[in-house]
Design a protein around this motif. Structure first.
Motif, PDB file in Angstrom:
ATOM      1  N   SER A  60      46.202  43.064  27.011  1.00  8.82           N
ATOM      2  CA  SER A  60      46.596  44.398  26.548  1.00  8.82           C
ATOM      3  C   SER A  60      47.324  45.204  27.616  1.00  8.82           C
ATOM      4  CB  SER A  60      45.350  45.173  26.112  1.00  8.82           C
ATOM      5  OG  SER A  60      44.551  45.459  27.259  1.00  8.82           O
ATOM      6  N   GLY A  61      47.266  44.730  28.863  1.00  5.63           N
ATOM      7  CA  GLY A  61      47.850  45.468  29.980  1.00  5.63           C
ATOM      8  C   GLY A  61      46.811  46.246  30.766  1.00  5.63           C
ATOM      9  N   ALA A  62      45.617  46.404  30.208  1.00  5.43           N
ATOM     10  CA  ALA A  62      44.540  47.094  30.909  1.00  5.43           C
ATOM     11  C   ALA A  62      44.027  46.224  32.059  1.00  5.43           C
ATOM     12  CB  ALA A  62      43.405  47.403  29.937  1.00  5.43           C
ATOM     13  N   GLU A  63      43.319  46.866  32.971  1.00  9.86           N
ATOM     14  CA  GLU A  63      42.744  46.141  34.100  1.00  9.86           C
ATOM     15  C   GLU A  63      41.245  45.958  33.890  1.00  9.86           C
ATOM     16  OE1 GLU A  63      42.473  46.426  38.966  1.00  9.86           O
ATOM     17  OE2 GLU A  63      42.682  48.263  37.816  1.00  9.86           O
ATOM     18  N   ALA A  64      40.755  44.784  34.263  1.00  8.17           N
ATOM     19  CA  ALA A  64      39.315  44.510  34.260  1.00  8.17           C
ATOM     20  C   ALA A  64      38.913  44.111  35.666  1.00  8.17           C
ATOM     21  CB  ALA A  64      38.979  43.379  33.289  1.00  8.17           C
ATOM     22  N   LEU A  65      37.725  44.484  36.056  1.00  9.00           N
ATOM     23  CA  LEU A  65      37.129  43.975  37.280  1.00  9.00           C
ATOM     24  C   LEU A  65      36.136  42.911  36.845  1.00  9.00           C
ATOM     25  CD1 LEU A  65      36.511  47.298  39.235  1.00  9.00           C
ATOM     26  CD2 LEU A  65      38.400  45.669  39.491  1.00  9.00           C
ATOM     27  N   VAL A  66      36.309  41.709  37.374  1.00  6.70           N
ATOM     28  CA  VAL A  66      35.471  40.579  36.992  1.00  6.70           C
ATOM     29  C   VAL A  66      34.723  40.129  38.244  1.00  6.70           C
ATOM     30  CG1 VAL A  66      35.454  38.286  35.950  1.00  6.70           C
ATOM     31  CG2 VAL A  66      37.204  39.923  35.287  1.00  6.70           C
ATOM     32  N   ALA A  67      33.422  39.955  38.121  1.00  4.52           N
ATOM     33  CA  ALA A  67      32.593  39.580  39.268  1.00  4.52           C
ATOM     34  C   ALA A  67      31.967  38.211  39.065  1.00  4.52           C
ATOM     35  CB  ALA A  67      31.492  40.610  39.477  1.00  4.52           C
ATOM     36  N   ARG A  68      31.790  37.522  40.180  1.00  2.60           N
ATOM     37  CA  ARG A  68      31.044  36.262  40.201  1.00  2.60           C
ATOM     38  C   ARG A  68      30.019  36.392  41.315  1.00  2.60           C
ATOM     39  NH1 ARG A  68      32.491  31.690  43.615  1.00  2.60           N
ATOM     40  NH2 ARG A  68      31.248  29.895  43.065  1.00  2.60           N
ATOM     41  N   VAL A  69      28.771  36.107  40.988  1.00  2.00           N
ATOM     42  CA  VAL A  69      27.739  36.041  42.017  1.00  2.00           C
ATOM     43  C   VAL A  69      27.184  34.633  42.037  1.00  2.00           C
ATOM     44  CG1 VAL A  69      27.092  38.476  41.762  1.00  2.00           C
ATOM     45  CG2 VAL A  69      25.771  36.745  40.566  1.00  2.00           C
ATOM     46  N   LEU A  70      26.782  34.220  43.215  1.00  2.00           N
ATOM     47  CA  LEU A  70      26.067  32.952  43.350  1.00  2.00           C
ATOM     48  C   LEU A  70      24.659  33.283  43.786  1.00  2.00           C
ATOM     49  CD1 LEU A  70      28.565  30.507  45.091  1.00  2.00           C
ATOM     50  CD2 LEU A  70      27.685  30.403  42.768  1.00  2.00           C
ATOM     51  N   ALA A  71      23.704  32.863  42.995  1.00  2.00           N
ATOM     52  CA  ALA A  71      22.310  33.047  43.365  1.00  2.00           C
ATOM     53  C   ALA A  71      21.996  32.114  44.529  1.00  2.00           C
ATOM     54  CB  ALA A  71      21.412  32.733  42.172  1.00  2.00           C
ATOM     55  N   ALA A  72      20.977  32.445  45.293  1.00  2.00           N
ATOM     56  CA  ALA A  72      20.592  31.620  46.438  1.00  2.00           C
ATOM     57  C   ALA A  72      20.329  30.177  46.007  1.00  2.00           C
ATOM     58  CB  ALA A  72      19.371  32.217  47.121  1.00  2.00           C
ATOM     59  N   GLY A  73      19.892  29.959  44.779  1.00  2.00           N
ATOM     60  CA  GLY A  73      19.646  28.609  44.266  1.00  2.00           C
ATOM     61  C   GLY A  73      20.899  27.889  43.819  1.00  2.00           C
ATOM     62  N   GLY A  74      22.071  28.563  43.848  1.00  2.00           N
ATOM     63  CA  GLY A  74      23.331  27.918  43.503  1.00  2.00           C
ATOM     64  C   GLY A  74      23.869  28.232  42.120  1.00  2.00           C
TER      65      GLY A  74
END
Length: 197
Positions: free
Chosen positions: A19-33
């Motif tokens: 659509s042209g809008a911006e998204a902030l996308v996050a990735r986390v890794l837990a200590a267990g992987g």
């Protein structure tokens, strides 16, 4: 409560939506992987990180978000709601709840910053029906609101300021928060930093 797991790595990426809008996308890794993913269409990356942490927790346990809270998936109603009054001030909201001023408690889960705060508000509702606002009616917002609604009270619904064709949304029973990331082609092009998850 915040997602009760140790986070080993976090990366937030800006993504231009179709659509042209911006998204902030996050990735986390837990200590267990285990990797978890989250997003926001506003400018608060904390929302995306919080969502990603809950996604990682649910994935690590092999359950959906609602399964973490002992609930089961279901169909969630979607309604058009043009009432713009979705408060984001805890003191004012709590006072209004105690004074029984709401017939429907509207919550924008993206404005409150965390799943923990949405749970706190829902627990304070004192029997008033709850509606989660998908502010932009983006499919990711609708899917997250459905997963969150299923984790809250049985009569929780989704509201949108747009009149949508679909009137019910089936909660995704897959482990995690149940977002279909493929609805935005740019998502698959993200080059995540850090170890693979």
């Amino acid at each position: 409560m915040a997602a009760p797991l140790a986070i080993a790595h976090t990366h937030v990426h800006s993504l231009r939506l179709a659509s042209g809008a911006e998204a902030l996308v996050a990735r986390v890794l837990a200590a267990g992987g285990t990797a978890g993913y989250g997003f926001t269409l506003n400018d608060d990356a904390g929302v995306a990180r919080d969502m990603a942490a809950w996604d990682a927790l649910a994935r690590s346990k092999g359950v959906s978000l609602c399964g973490l809270f002992g609930k089961s998936g279901q169909k969630i109603r979607i309604e058009k709601d043009e009432d713009p009054s979705v408060p984001a001030d805890w003191s004012a909201l709590r006072k209004a709840i105690l004074e029984k001023r709401y017939k429907l408690l509207r919550i924008d889960p993206f404005a409150w910053g965390s799943l923990e705060m949405v749970q706190t508000i829902a627990a304070s509702a004192q029997g008033v029906p709850i509606a989660l606002l998908a502010p932009n009616a983006h499919p990711w917002e609708l899917q997250y609101c459905a997963a969150l609604a299923a984790a809250l009270a049985n009569d929780t619904r989704i509201i949108s300021r747009k009149d949508l064709q679909e009137k019910e949304l089936q909660v995704n029973a897959a482990p995690g928060i149940g977002i279909d990331w493929s609805v935005e082609a740019g998502y698959s092009q993200i080059r995540w930093q850090g170890p693979p998850g």
